[in-house]
Motif scaffolding. Structure first.
Motif, short mmCIF file in Angstrom:
data_model
loop_
_atom_site.label_atom_id
_atom_site.label_comp_id
_atom_site.label_asym_id
_atom_site.label_seq_id
_atom_site.Cartn_x
_atom_site.Cartn_y
_atom_site.Cartn_z
N GLY A 102 0.44 -0.85 -0.16
CA GLY A 102 -0.16 0.10 0.04
C GLY A 102 0.49 0.83 -0.35
O GLY A 102 1.33 1.16 -0.68
N ASN A 103 0.46 1.98 0.94
CA ASN A 103 1.31 3.33 1.06
C ASN A 103 2.43 3.33 1.54
O ASN A 103 3.11 4.31 2.49
N TRP A 104 3.42 1.43 2.58
CA TRP A 104 3.98 1.86 2.86
C TRP A 104 5.07 0.67 2.95
O TRP A 104 5.30 0.45 1.71
N ASP A 105 6.21 1.78 3.43
CA ASP A 105 7.85 0.58 3.08
C ASP A 105 8.32 0.77 4.36
O ASP A 105 8.48 1.25 5.20
N ARG A 153 -6.52 5.56 7.62
CA ARG A 153 -5.79 6.76 7.59
C ARG A 153 -5.68 7.70 9.65
O ARG A 153 -6.62 7.56 10.33
N PRO A 200 5.38 5.67 5.77
CA PRO A 200 5.26 5.56 4.62
C PRO A 200 5.78 5.97 3.58
O PRO A 200 6.55 6.88 3.70
N LYS A 201 5.62 5.68 2.26
CA LYS A 201 6.57 6.43 1.08
C LYS A 201 6.13 7.75 0.93
O LYS A 201 7.53 7.93 -0.56
N THR A 202 5.13 8.60 1.56
CA THR A 202 5.58 10.02 1.09
C THR A 202 6.39 10.51 2.32
O THR A 202 6.51 10.12 3.13
N VAL A 248 -1.73 10.99 7.39
CA VAL A 248 -1.01 9.65 6.45
C VAL A 248 -2.17 8.80 5.95
O VAL A 248 -3.09 8.31 7.26
N ASP A 249 -2.31 7.70 4.90
CA ASP A 249 -3.28 7.01 4.89
C ASP A 249 -2.47 5.82 5.18
O ASP A 249 -0.90 5.70 4.70
N SER A 288 7.46 11.79 5.48
CA SER A 288 6.99 11.67 7.10
C SER A 288 7.18 11.82 7.91
O SER A 288 8.42 11.20 8.61
#
Length: 157
Positions: free
Chosen positions: A27-30, A114, A48-50, A131-132, A52
């Motif tokens: 998903g949106n995580w590494d 969220r 998170p991939k963005t 964060v998503d 943060s």
């Protein structure tokens, strides 16, 4: 004064990102390992991939890179539930420049979609994270299995 505080916060945010090899994401995580990742007891974090301040370890979600001893209060919100009551972080969080969530709240975050937090510092500057959480719960389970012997999550924050 405000510009100096903002410059400090920007530097802290860059430092808050965990270094190390990236593992499989979801998903949106590494998944990130500290060190070279070869040791069986390497600490792992989910980020998170963005960009943060949020990091997730084996037993807690941590908001990192905050000005030490300068947080006035914080409120968080999971999904569309009501925001929490404003809270003043205890001395250990203040001294570390972190806010963290464990136990039932952490479990609620893992199963959520969220997470939002608003932090007010002593200069009345707001720091916000939104964060998503898509993929976090599944990746958290894989992290425990991949990063520690027997999946015990030792050494993971």
């Amino acid at each position: 004064m405000a510009l100096a505080a903002l410059a400090c916060l920007a530097a802290d945010l860059a430092a808050a990102q965990v270094a190390g090899p990236t593992g499989p994401g979801a998903g949106n995580w590494d998944l990130r390992r500290s060190g070279d990742g070869a040791a069986p007891d390497s600490a792992c974090m989910l980020i998170p991939k963005t960009q943060s301040r949020i990091q997730v370890g084996g037993k807690r979600l941590t908001v990192t890179g905050l000005p030490k001893n300068s947080v006035f209060n914080y409120q968080y919100r999971i999904d569309d539930k009501p925001a929490s009551t404003p809270a003043i972080p205890p001395a250990d969080m203040q001294n570390a420049g972190e806010i963290y969530f464990e136990g039932d709240v952490f479990n609620e975050i893992l199963s959520g979609q969220r997470f939002r937090i608003r932090i007010l510092d002593r200069w009345h500057e707001a720091i916000t994270e939104d964060v998503d959480l898509a993929g976090l719960d599944a990746l958290h389970g894989r992290m425990r299995d991949a990063c520690t012997p027997g999946g015990a999550a030792t050494g993971v924050r």
